[in-house]
Every structure is written in C-alpha cells, then in structure tokens.
Design an enzyme around this catalytic site. Structure first.
Site, mmCIF file in Angstrom:
data_model
loop_
_atom_site.group_PDB
_atom_site.id
_atom_site.type_symbol
_atom_site.label_atom_id
_atom_site.label_comp_id
_atom_site.label_asym_id
_atom_site.label_seq_id
_atom_site.Cartn_x
_atom_site.Cartn_y
_atom_site.Cartn_z
ATOM 1 N N HIS A 94 55.815 35.904 33.516
ATOM 2 C CA HIS A 94 54.875 34.831 33.827
ATOM 3 C C HIS A 94 53.733 35.384 34.677
ATOM 4 C CE1 HIS A 94 53.058 31.121 35.131
ATOM 5 N NE2 HIS A 94 53.332 31.400 36.395
ATOM 6 N N ASP A 147 22.627 43.240 23.442
ATOM 7 C CA ASP A 147 24.074 43.503 23.412
ATOM 8 C C ASP A 147 24.429 44.186 24.721
ATOM 9 O OD1 ASP A 147 26.768 43.979 22.635
ATOM 10 O OD2 ASP A 147 26.150 44.071 20.542
ATOM 11 N N TRP A 200 55.880 41.037 39.104
ATOM 12 C CA TRP A 200 54.590 41.569 38.634
ATOM 13 C C TRP A 200 54.147 42.739 39.492
ATOM 14 C CZ3 TRP A 200 49.405 42.044 40.283
ATOM 15 C CH2 TRP A 200 49.138 41.580 41.575
ATOM 16 N N SER A 217 41.826 49.548 29.214
ATOM 17 C CA SER A 217 40.930 48.509 28.705
ATOM 18 C C SER A 217 39.992 48.012 29.799
ATOM 19 C CB SER A 217 41.769 47.352 28.149
ATOM 20 O OG SER A 217 40.986 46.221 27.965
ATOM 21 N N SER A 218 40.550 47.702 30.968
ATOM 22 C CA SER A 218 39.723 47.156 32.052
ATOM 23 C C SER A 218 38.694 48.170 32.529
ATOM 24 C CB SER A 218 40.600 46.759 33.236
ATOM 25 O OG SER A 218 41.471 45.740 32.851
ATOM 26 N N HIS A 255 45.230 43.728 46.202
ATOM 27 C CA HIS A 255 44.398 42.720 46.832
ATOM 28 C C HIS A 255 43.004 42.612 46.235
ATOM 29 C CE1 HIS A 255 44.182 39.348 49.421
ATOM 30 N NE2 HIS A 255 42.905 39.629 49.445
ATOM 31 N N GLU A 282 42.456 43.051 43.318
ATOM 32 C CA GLU A 282 42.785 42.343 42.078
ATOM 33 C C GLU A 282 42.671 40.817 42.255
ATOM 34 O OE1 GLU A 282 43.379 43.243 39.034
ATOM 35 O OE2 GLU A 282 44.248 41.436 38.184
ATOM 36 N N TYR A 290 40.563 39.274 44.041
ATOM 37 C CA TYR A 290 39.140 38.922 43.918
ATOM 38 C C TYR A 290 38.630 39.176 42.520
ATOM 39 C CZ TYR A 290 39.800 38.297 48.787
ATOM 40 O OH TYR A 290 40.299 37.838 49.968
ATOM 41 N N SER A 312 29.231 28.546 40.077
ATOM 42 C CA SER A 312 27.865 28.629 40.579
ATOM 43 C C SER A 312 26.836 28.389 39.478
ATOM 44 C CB SER A 312 27.605 29.993 41.227
ATOM 45 O OG SER A 312 28.557 30.227 42.241
ATOM 46 N N HIS A 318 48.160 43.004 54.490
ATOM 47 C CA HIS A 318 48.665 41.676 54.873
ATOM 48 C C HIS A 318 49.734 41.197 53.895
ATOM 49 C CE1 HIS A 318 45.178 39.525 52.542
ATOM 50 N NE2 HIS A 318 46.229 39.612 51.786
ATOM 51 N N HIS A 319 49.903 41.920 52.785
ATOM 52 C CA HIS A 319 51.033 41.631 51.903
ATOM 53 C C HIS A 319 52.309 42.278 52.429
ATOM 54 C CE1 HIS A 319 48.542 40.009 48.575
ATOM 55 N NE2 HIS A 319 47.623 40.804 49.100
ATOM 56 N N THR A 331 33.972 33.639 52.190
ATOM 57 C CA THR A 331 34.519 32.673 51.231
ATOM 58 C C THR A 331 34.118 31.260 51.643
ATOM 59 O OG1 THR A 331 36.373 34.204 51.137
ATOM 60 C CG2 THR A 331 36.584 32.164 49.912
ATOM 61 N N LYS A 347 30.603 30.414 50.746
ATOM 62 C CA LYS A 347 30.425 30.006 49.355
ATOM 63 C C LYS A 347 30.744 28.519 49.185
ATOM 64 C CE LYS A 347 30.911 34.160 46.609
ATOM 65 N NZ LYS A 347 29.496 34.128 46.304
ATOM 66 N N ARG A 400 61.499 32.841 47.155
ATOM 67 C CA ARG A 400 60.952 33.059 45.814
ATOM 68 C C ARG A 400 61.978 33.798 44.962
ATOM 69 N NH1 ARG A 400 55.524 36.453 46.754
ATOM 70 N NH2 ARG A 400 55.418 36.300 44.495
#
Lengths: 618, 216
Positions: free
Chosen positions: A82, A111, A146, A176-177, A260, A262, A264, A275, A309-310, A335, A338, A457
């Site tokens: 998931h 293009d 994950w 790919s990314s 982290h 990731e 964002y 926006s 912080h993780h 943040t 925004k 969890r």
C-alpha cells in the site's frame, strides 16, 4: 484587468488534431509529451486503485478486534505494498503526468528537451511498477514496510524473495525518476518561450522545477542504500551485518536522507497545482508570487536537513535531537507562508466554487491539520510518545491524502478539459468532493485518537478492551466511504471522456499560456512560439501576448502545413526500458537473463542514439 | 550523433544536452558522496582484518600487512590525471579540426584520433591497475565479504571503475565515428559532453585517492 477574448466553446469536435496517430502502436512509439502524460495518468490512476484496494483490505482486517480476514504474513505484504504503491506508483507518477502534460505548455515549448528519454522514463516506470506489484498474486510481495529497514530486510531476517522484488523494483523505478528529472530540469531552463523569464513562470512549473532538483539529489542516496542491501542479499557483503561491526543506523540515515525530500517530492507538485487552481477561480493573480517561489525553494533546501526527525526514537543524543527538531520547526515557516498566500489569493476575489476550487480549498484545510500534527512531532519528547503509533499514520495521511491527493484531484478537475477537450461533469464532481471529504476525515481523524491511546502501526490484529475498537470501526467505515468516492470519480472520468461537454480553449477563463491553445492541444502545441510579457498572458499581457494567443487558439492546421518539424515516433526507448528490466529480472529468476537483457539493452541503446530524432530541417 | 539541436530555439542559447549533463553530474556527485561517506563511517569499525593502513594478526596467528599499496595507486592516479589532459587535447583537436596545420606539432596536436586513443588507453591502463589491485587484495585475503572495509572499499572503487569503463566505451564510440566520417567542429558538443563526464570521473578519483588512500 484586460482579459483577452478567446473562443470558450466554439468548435464542435474534441478530437485531437493528430494525423495517423491512433491505435496501440502509436501509443507504444509515441514521443509526444502530451500522450506520454496521458499514459502516466492512466497508469498511475490504475496503480492508485490497486493501492486503494490494498488499503481497503487492511481496513477490513482492522475493522474490529481480532480480525482475521488475512494472515499476518499477507497483512505485512499489504501494508508494504500500500505504501510503496501509493508513493512510487501512484502519487509520484500522477505528478509526472502533470509534469509531462503541463510544463511544456506552461512555458511555451513544443515538447520536452529530450522526447525519447521521456518515453523511456514512462516505460521504465510501467515495467518497474508491474515488476514490484505482480508478486502479491503469488504471496511473495515485499513485506518489510515501504522503508524496508535494514538489517531487518537483510537475508538472515528476510530470507524469501519478497525483499528481493522490493530492492530491485525500487532500483528500476529510480532510473525512471532520475531520467525524467534530468529531462525536466533541462526543459525548464532551456525551452522557455521568448519573454518567459523565470519569474514569469507559472507556479506549477516553479514547484515542479524545485521537485526535479530534489529528485536529482535525493534518489542517488537511496540508490546507494539499495545497492548495499542488494549486495548484502546477493553477494554477501556486510554493510548491514551488525555482527561484523556495521552501524544499525546506516540504512535509516541513508533512507531518510532520501525519504524526507521524498515527502516534498510528493507534495510540492500538488502545491503547484493548487497555485494554479486558486487564482483561476478567484479571478485574480496569485498573491505574493515571489514569496511563493522563494518559500518553495526554501522548503526544498530545508527538506534535506530534517531527515533524522524520523529517527528521534533511536537515541541520537541531545545535540542531534535538538538540531533536527529546530530545523523541522523552521520548515513549517515557508509552508505556512504558502498557506497564507493561498488564503490571501482568495481574499476579495470573485470566487467560483467549482469542483476543482473545492478540492483546492480542501487541500488548504486538510494539509494544515497534517502540518500542525507534523510540528507536534518535531519536539522529540512528544515524538517519543507518538512514534510508531497510529497518530503518525493520521499525520502523514493528512499531508499525503489531504495534501497531495486533494491537490492532484484539484488539478485533474482543472486540466481534464485541456487534456481531453471535454469537461468533467461538475455535478458528479461535487458529489465526489463531498463524499471524498467526509470519507477522508472519518478514516484518518480517529487515527489521532487510536494512536494517542497507544495503538501501534503495522500490527495485523489487536485485542478488544484497549479503547481502540470504536476508533478503528470509524476509520474502516470512512475507508469504505472513500472507496465509494473513488468509484464516483472513476465513473465520472470514464463517462466525461466520451460524453462531457466540449471545453474549448479556455473553459475556466484562466490566465496562463496553456489556455491559449485548443483543447486538446494540437501535436505541435503552439502554432507560433508565444511572446510572453507577463505572468498571466491572458489576463494582463500586452498586444504581443494577445497576438500569439489569437494565432495559437486557431484549430485545424497540421504540423506540415505550418512547417513545424516534429520528432519521429520510435519504439526504441521502450525496448531499452524492457531490456533493462529483463536484466534486473535475471538477478531473481535466471542468471542468463542478465546477459541477454544487457546485450539487448546495449544494442537497442546504440540504435536509439545513432538514429536521428527528427527529419532534417528545411 | 542525433540531429543538430541548435536548429531549435533555446532560452539560454546553450544546447540542451549541455544542461542535462550538468544535472546528471550533480546527481552523480550525490551517488559518490553517499558511497564515500559510508566508507568513512565504516573506517576503523571492521572487526577482522586485513585493514587498509594497519597490520593485523588473526587469532589463528596469521599475519596481514597493511593492504593499501600507495606507491602503485599513486602511479595509477597519475595515469588517470594524464588522461584528462589527453581529453582536453582531444576536444581542442575536434574544435579546431578546420584550422590549417603547418608544422608537425600542429598536426600532432590537431589529431583527434591520437588524443582520443590516448585518453582511452590511459583510462584502460588505470582499469588495469585496478584489476591488478583487486586481484592482489584477494590473494592477500581481502574480498568484498571479508569485513566492512572490504565491502565498502570494493563497492566504492568498483563503482568508480565501472564509471571509468563506461567512459572508455564512450570514447571508443567517438573514435568509431571519427574513423567512419571524421569528427569536426559540429561534433564538438558531443566530445565536450564526453569530456565533462571524463573529467568528473577523474575528479571523483582525486577525492577517493585522498580520502581512502592518503589519509590514515
């Protein structure tokens, strides 16, 4: 404001002006950024449904105490897949669908910089996605979360094929990314139309630009972490072998230095979409444009300084904890900027509550909730209470569902007419929004409470009498409502594609460049390269903007008639992608495949690089 | 190799491939930073030898010398640095292909084939040194499975070697084109991009040589 008049309904057809471009072969060989965007959109929505189905089974299992719909082993595979599916196969590629479709249109290009590399990125994503998803049918899907924490994911603790599929699958998706990120960085730097200065770029393109840099800098780090794990599992290296003196935190550091940013990578494209949505439906320019740009950049930079912080629970000591705690609090500032700018954009505007606008406003509200619980975790003592509980699950679903997914839905409702030439049904859209909104909050809000009451969890079942039963039941009911909401969306999507009202070039009266061309856009996008003199060429541009908009909104001319050179279609990028995936498959299935895949990759890559991109210029 | 992109309008006036290679190099920096950091974090943490800079006697009484051979690696580093010089001359030869060549010196400096061969050969020599180093380490009892030093050392330098190998293949491809139809100023960008990659791989080696070999 001086609005340039464009046909908003006008023509009778919504058929794309593509000559001889139908049938499956044209999709396999396409190098057109718009068609690749459509491929990304359909593929990613399919994976979104698969990831959603996995979540539904999880909620069915946890609906009441001592549930036994699935075994503990299958449950591990479900929550791992998931997360992996939603992050790597749904949200990132949904963003990529918008990068592909929108960036060239927003900057006035025909293009992307490297059309064939773009096709390659898509095929690698598709094959990698299939590679990592199919094993669940054979009960060997990845099962380590994950984040796949090593040493738990090394061979002695995870002997099966499950983690092999995960390590190799993520490695493939990384290719790919990265390929896409090089492509979009170059496109945005180099293919902007005359007058499209950096500070005139639409905010979606800006946020995408920041995201490409995050991808380029963050993905190599997880590549290295995965290479270590791959080598440990296949070749007997000792990177994560504690008995050999390895650092048990090496994986966590490398993973979160990627992980982290990731976060964002997942949310900034949605911020960009919103926006675009808010100014369009408030009929006024984005408030504080430069500050929005700078805060996006600052989020990107600070995003690399908060990874630990993780890891507050691992005992880094007071200095490490304090530094990462403070930087995490700091990142709430850009943040928050925004959020306030979006609200100020709406202030005193002529608001139109379309479905897209409602999803946009929904993002502001729900993301703020997720952001606030995020600031709570930035304090290590509070985090120690919350870490690994459902409180965290609530938090990141408010930012990823309430942020990314709401933003992506806002974007789909805004841009569906541009992509297909037809409007998504607004009536069904509003039902979708409200069912989705109720389902989302009913699913994830109670998780704050079950988490605070200590529910961990990733447990596959639980005993009653711990105060978690009611909250879990609420979450499960919410999840079923979300399933209904998604079905409404799928129905609306499929129905409107064939039967929606004809959109015309600019159905919403929006101000940016992509709305100056027909919907769906012709193959060449712009009959003449536009000259840009302002941030909203359709709202506040001078006569040069109006002139290019007038020419570009006309329909029916083919590229040949306009003497526009377009790249050849080619199957080669797909063959290179397929060969690469076959090579990786060899690690698991049969060693000869490695050499067959590698040989085929080299041959097809040379064939690709030595063949011309497009016809000679006249 | 592909159709000239210069025929298209670009915002910066630069060819897109030039921008893409810089983005790629930025990404590669993070790859090597991660590999080198892991090596440095694991330095001194191996429980059994052989070690890079210290001798080690195993519990069974077997004696292991410090394994890194700095004089030999200094030679291979010099070879790789010289390959960058050859690469610069190769690019300059391609760029100035159409200038008149009056003296023997002009003809030598203006031969793109000579300098591309020279770069590829020096790169291959470096790889030969690496192959020699790896085999002698294995003979002395250090493999990728022996200890943390072995795992992180072979992975780091192996990744670098793979990059040099890719670079040599790239150079040989350019040479094949040079023999088939001759490389001229219109190909300068392709050679320039290959050169950027080659110099980058060279710079990474300087970092590896300093941090892994020279600092005890």
């Amino acid at each position: 404001m001086a609005t340039t008049a464009l046909p908003t309904t006008g023509t009778l057809t919504a058929a794309p002006a593509y000559e001889g471009q139908s049938g499956i072969w044209s999709w396999l060989t396409t190098v057109d950024h718009k068609r690749i965007g459509v491929l990304y959109l359909f593929t990613a929505l399919t994976f979104f449904l698969i990831g959603g189905l996995e979540a539904e089974i999880i909620r069915l299992q946890l609906q009441g105490p001592n549930g036994h719909v699935v075994s503990a082993e299958l449950y591990n595979q479900l929550f791992t897949m998931h997360g992996t599916t939603m992050i790597f196969l749904a949200i990132m590629p949904l963003s990529a669908a918008f990068f592909n479709f929108l960036i060239p249109l927003q900057i006035g290009a025909r293009d992307v910089a490297f059309p064939r590399l773009n096709a390659f990125s898509y095929w690698v994503y598709l094959f990698g996605g299939i590679f990592i998803t199919l094993p669940i049918l054979f009960n060997v899907a990845p099962n380590g979360g994950w984040f796949g924490y090593a040493p738990l994911s090394t061979r002695p603790f995870a002997p099966g094929l499950n983690i092999d599929f995960w390590v190799i699958g993520l490695q493939i998706l990384g290719v790919s990314s990265l390929a896409a990120a090089f492509n979009f960085i170059t496109t945005i730097i180099n293919l902007r139309a005359p007058g499209m200065t950096l500070m005139r770029m639409p905010m979606f393109t800006w946020m995408s630009f920041v995201v490409q840099f995050l991808l380029v800098l963050a993905f190599p780090v997880i590549t290295v972490a995965l290479v270590f794990l791959l080598f440990d599992r296949f070749f007997g290296t000792q990177f994560y072998e504690i008995a050999a003196g390895a650092d048990p935190l090496l994986w966590q550091h490398l993973f979160w230095i990627f992980g982290h940013p990731e976060v964002y990578i997942l949310v900034l494209p949605a911020f960009g979409l919103v926006s675009e949505v808010l100014p369009t439906f408030s009929s006024k320019p984005l408030f504080g444009y430069p500050v929005m740009v700078y805060s996006g950049m600052l989020i990107g930079v600070l995003g690399f300084g908060v990874w630990a912080h993780h890891m507050f629970a691992v005992g880094m000591g007071p200095i490490g904890d304090s530094v990462f705690s403070l930087v995490t609090m700091l990142i709430a500032i850009p943040t928050g900027v925004k959020i306030f700018n979006w609200i100020a954009t709406m202030a005193q505007g002529q608001l139109r509550f379309t479905t897209s606008m409602m999803f946009g406003i929904g993002l502001i509200a729900l993301f703020t909730i997720g952001g606030i619980s995020g600031v709570m975790h930035s304090s290590p003592p509070a985090d120690l209470q919350q870490t690994d509980t459902y409180f965290i699950v609530a938090h990141f679903h408010y930012v990823l569902f309430g942020g990314s997914i709401m933003g992506i839905f806002a974007g789909i409702y805004l841009y569906f007419p541009k992509i297909t030439g037809r409007m998504l049904d607004e009536g069904l859209g509003k039902i979708h929004f409200w069912v989705n909104f109720v389902g989302m909050n009913l699913t994830f809000f109670p998780m704050h409470f079950s988490g605070m009451l200590g529910m961990p969890r990733r447990i596959y079942t639980y005993d009653s009498g711990q105060g978690w039963d009611t909250f879990n039941m609420m979450s499960s009911i919410g999840a079923y409502i979300l399933a209904v909401a998604t079905m409404i969306f799928v129905y609306n999507f499929l129905k409107s594609r064939k039967h929606g009202a004809i959109a015309g070039a600019n159905p919403w009266g929006a101000g940016t460049l992509e709305w100056t061309i027909p919907s769906p856009p012709p193959e060449y996008n712009f009959a003449v390269l536009p000259t840009v003199t302002s941030r909203y060429p359709l709202w506040e541009g001078d006569e040069r903007d109006a002139e290019s908009a007038r020419i570009n909104s006309q329909e029916g001319k083919t590229a040949d008639e306009l003497h526009i050179v377009l790249p050849y279609n080619t199957i080669k990028p797909m063959i290179v992608a397929g060969s690469m995936v076959i090579m990786f498959c060899g690690l698991i299935f049969a060693k000869p495949l490695i050499f067959i895949g590698a040989a085929s990759m080299v041959v097809s890559l040379y064939s690709w690089l030595l063949s011309p991109l497009e016809p000679e210029h006249h | 190799m592909s159709a000239p992109a210069a025929a298209h309008y670009t915002s910066t006036g630069l060819d897109s491939r030039k921008i893409a290679i810089w983005a790629f190099i930025g990404s590669e920096c993070m790859l090597f930073v991660s590999l080198i950091s892991t090596y440095l974090i694991y330095k001194g943490r191996s429980i059994v030898g052989p070690f890079p800079h210290e001798a080690w006697t195993s519990p069974s009484g077997q004696h292991f010398k410090p394994i890194l051979n700095i004089p030999v690696t200094s030679a291979s580093t010099f070879v790789l640095l010289m390959s960058s010089l050859a690469m610069v001359l190769a690019l300059s030869a391609v760029q100035n292909k159409e200038l008149p060549k009056r003296t023997t010196g002009d003809r030598i400096l203006g031969s793109s084939k000579l300098w591309l061969w020279m770069t590829a050969l020096l790169g291959t020599t470096f790889l030969g040194f690496q192959a020699f180093e790896f085999t002698s380490f294995v003979h002395e009892g250090l493999t990728i499975r022996t200890n943390l030093f072995g795992s992180s050392f072979f992975t780091l330098t192996g990744f670098h070697g793979a990059h040099v190998t890719a670079g040599v293949i790239w150079l040989l491809t350019l040479l094949a084109i040079d023999y088939r139809r001759g490389l001229g100023p219109k190909d300068a960008l392709n050679v320039d991009i290959a050169a950027l990659y080659w110099h980058f791989v060279d710079v990474v080696w300087i970092a590896i040589f300093t941090l892994v070999y020279l600092i005890k």
